[in-house]
Design a protein around this motif. Structure first.
Motif, short mmCIF file in Angstrom:
data_model
loop_
_atom_site.label_atom_id
_atom_site.label_comp_id
_atom_site.label_asym_id
_atom_site.label_seq_id
_atom_site.Cartn_x
_atom_site.Cartn_y
_atom_site.Cartn_z
N THR A 83 43.44 41.73 33.49
CA THR A 83 44.19 41.67 34.74
C THR A 83 43.52 42.57 35.78
O THR A 83 42.99 43.61 35.42
N ASP B 54 42.62 39.51 37.27
CA ASP B 54 42.04 38.17 37.36
C ASP B 54 43.04 37.17 36.83
O ASP B 54 43.52 37.30 35.70
N GLN C 107 42.21 35.93 33.53
CA GLN C 107 42.02 36.99 32.54
C GLN C 107 40.78 36.71 31.68
O GLN C 107 40.77 36.94 30.47
N ASP D 172 37.97 38.08 31.40
CA ASP D 172 37.21 39.20 30.84
C ASP D 172 38.09 40.10 29.97
O ASP D 172 37.85 41.29 29.85
N SER E 238 46.06 34.10 30.41
CA SER E 238 46.26 33.62 31.77
C SER E 238 47.67 33.12 32.06
O SER E 238 47.95 32.64 33.17
N GLU F 132 48.10 37.85 37.48
CA GLU F 132 47.48 37.92 38.80
C GLU F 132 47.90 39.14 39.60
O GLU F 132 47.51 39.29 40.76
#
Length: 401
Positions: free
Chosen positions: A49, A51, A54, A56, A61, A91
Motif C-alpha cells: 500500500t 498502490d 499492491q 510490490d 488489491s 489505495e
C-alpha cells in the motif's frame, strides 16, 4: 524482525491464511515493532500500500485480501492470546486498527495452535482470544488432530470453494465493545435528516463492531443488488456516506459527518437490509426466498462487501432480537422465534446462531450465544522481505487510525 537476508532487505516470518471469506497475513507480535509509526510503516510496505494493485507486496488489491492479524500470548489472565486486527486499505496510505474482522479472527485460533502459542488437544480446543481493537473476548472452538489444527472437514460456507473443518466463533462477550452500549443512541430506531431534506430510519447497534442498519428501500434499492451496482455510483455512495457519517456522530465515533472517512473510516459498518426475496448471487446461482430470513448488503470503505463480514453478521443477529429495530422489521415472519438467523448476501446465505433472553437493559435482550461458523486454511508459511529503509522513520510519517 530478522536482520538476515539480502543486505538491503529485512526478513520477517509470516503466514498467509484464509479465514472465512477473507485472506490475510498472520504475524507473531514478537517479530514486528510495537504499536506506533514504525509498525504502521512496516505493515503498509509489507502489503504494498498505497498502490491500488499492491503489486510490490503481499496484498491482493481488495479489502478482503489486504488484512493482517498480529498474534501473541496474552498479557491478561482471562485470555490465551492477544490478537490485533489491521486493515491495510489498498489505495489509501493508512492502516486502520479501530475495528475487528470476524473472518480473520476465525483463523487466529488455528494459527495460535500451529504456532505453539496454545496447546492443541483433540478433538476440540477452546482458544480464548482477546481482541485488542475492541478490548473484548472472543471464544474460538477449533478442531484439532495430532496437536495441530484440522483443515479437512465437511463444513461449507458460501463464498469459499470446497469444505473444511468447522471453527465456531462465539461473540456473545462483544456487546458494546466500541461505544460501551449495545444501542449507543439509547433507541432501537433513530431518524437521520439528510442534507437534501429527506429522512431515513436507522438502527445503530454495537455488537462485535458498531453497525448502522438502513432499509434498502429507503434509499431506492431493492435489496438484492450485487457489488457492481455500487461501483462508480457516485450519488448512491455519497448518500450512504452521509448516512454513515451522521450515524457515526450519533454513536460518538466522529465529530463531523463530512469527515467520517478520515475520522472513522471503518466504523460504523453500513448494512442495507431488506425482506427475503429470491436473488441471483455473484456465482450466478439463485437463492430462494425461503432459504433466508432477510437480505443484507454490507458497505465499507465505499464498497459493497462480496459476501458478509463475520462481525457484521454478529451485529445483524443481535439487532434481529431487538424489538422495533430496522433489522427486525425486515425479517421474515417468525424468524426471530428460532435460535438462528439466515442472512442472504451477494455470495449466498450465512447462517448464524443467536440465543437471546429478555433483560431490563437497553435493547431488552442479553445473549447466551452469538456465534458463527467458519473454515480456515493455512496457505503458506515462510519469510517476507521488506526494504531495510522501512525500518528508518520517515520525516512525514503520520500515525494511522
Amino acid at each position: 524482525m530478522d536482520e538476515a537476508g539480502a543486505p538491503d532487505q529485512i526478513a520477517i516470518r509470516c503466514t498467509i491464511m484464509r479465514g472465512g471469506t477473507s485472506k490475510g497475513v498472520y504475524l507473531l507480535e514478537q517479530d514486528i515493532p510495537g504499536a506506533g509509526l514504525m509498525r504502521d510503516r512496516l505493515l503498509k510496505r509489507l502489503m504494498g500500500t498505497p498502490d491500488i494493485l499492491q503489486i510490490d507486496g503481499l496484498g491482493g488489491s481488495r479489502l478482503i485480501t489486504s488484512k493482517i492479524a498480529i498474534v501473541g500470548r496474552s498479557t491478561g489472565p482471562d485470555a490465551d492470546i492477544d490478537y490485533t486486527y489491521a486493515q491495510v486499505v489498498p489505495e489509501r496510505d493508512m492502516v486502520v486498527y479501530t475495528s475487528n474482522c470476524g473472518n480473520i479472527s476465525a483463523g487466529v485460533g488455528p494459527f495460535a495452535i500451529d504456532a505453539g502459542l496454545v496447546a492443541g488437544t483433540a478433538p476440540m480446543t477452546t482458544v480464548r482470544i482477546r481482541n485488542t481493537n475492541t478490548g473484548r473476548l472472543l471464544i474460538a472452538r477449533v478442531p484439532v488432530a495430532g496437536g495441530q489444527a484440522k483443515t479437512a472437514g465437511s463444513f461449507a460456507i458460501d463464498g469459499v470453494p470446497g469444505t473444511g473443518a468447522e471453527i465456531q466463533m462465539d461473540y456473545a462477550r462483544t456487546v458494546g465493545g466500541k461505544t460501551g452500549h449495545m444501542l449507543p443512541t439509547g433507541a432501537s430506531v433513530d431518524t437521520i435528516l439528510l442534507e437534501d431534506g429527506g429522512a431515513v430510519r436507522v438502527t445503530v447497534c454495537d455488537v462485535a463492531n458498531p453497525c448502522v442498519f438502513v432499509h434498502a428501500a429507503d434509499i431506492g434499492l431493492e435489496g438484492g443488488e450485487l457489488p457492481d451496482a455500487f461501483t462508480g455510483n457516485t450519488a448512491l455512495l455519497d448518500r450512504l456516506r452521509e448516512i454513515r457519517g451522521k450515524a457515526a456522530v450519533l454513536a460518538g465515533l466522529c465529530t463531523d459527518w463530512r469527515c467520517v472517512n478520515e475520522q472513522s473510516p471503518a466504523l460504523p459498518l453500513m448494512l442495507l437490509v431488506s425482506p427475503p426475496k429470491a436473488c441471483r448471487t455473484m456465482r450466478d446461482t439463485v437463492v430462494a426466498t425461503e432459504a433466508m430470513d432477510l437480505q443484507a448488503r454490507l458497505v465499507w470503505y465505499d464498497r459493497c462487501h462480496e459476501s458478509m463480514a463475520g462481525t457484521g453478521s454478529m451485529c445483524t443477529a443481535a439487532a434481529s432480537r431487538i424489538e422495533g429495530s430496522v433489522v427486525r422489521q425486515a425479517m421474515a415472519p417468525g424468524a426471530a422465534e428460532t435460535n438462528r438467523l439466515r442472512i442472504g448476501h451477494p455470495m449466498g446465505v450465512m447462517t448464524v446462531t443467536v440465543e437471546a433472553q429478555p433483560t431490563n437493559a437497553p435493547g431488552g435482550v442479553a445473549f447466551r450465544t452469538l456465534a458463527f461458523s467458519r473454515t480456515a486454511r493455512r496457505i503458506m508459511d515462510g519469510v517476507t522481505y521488506v526494504p531495510r529503509e522501512t525500518s528508518t522513520p520517515g520525516a512525514n510519517l503520520q500515525r494511522s487510525l
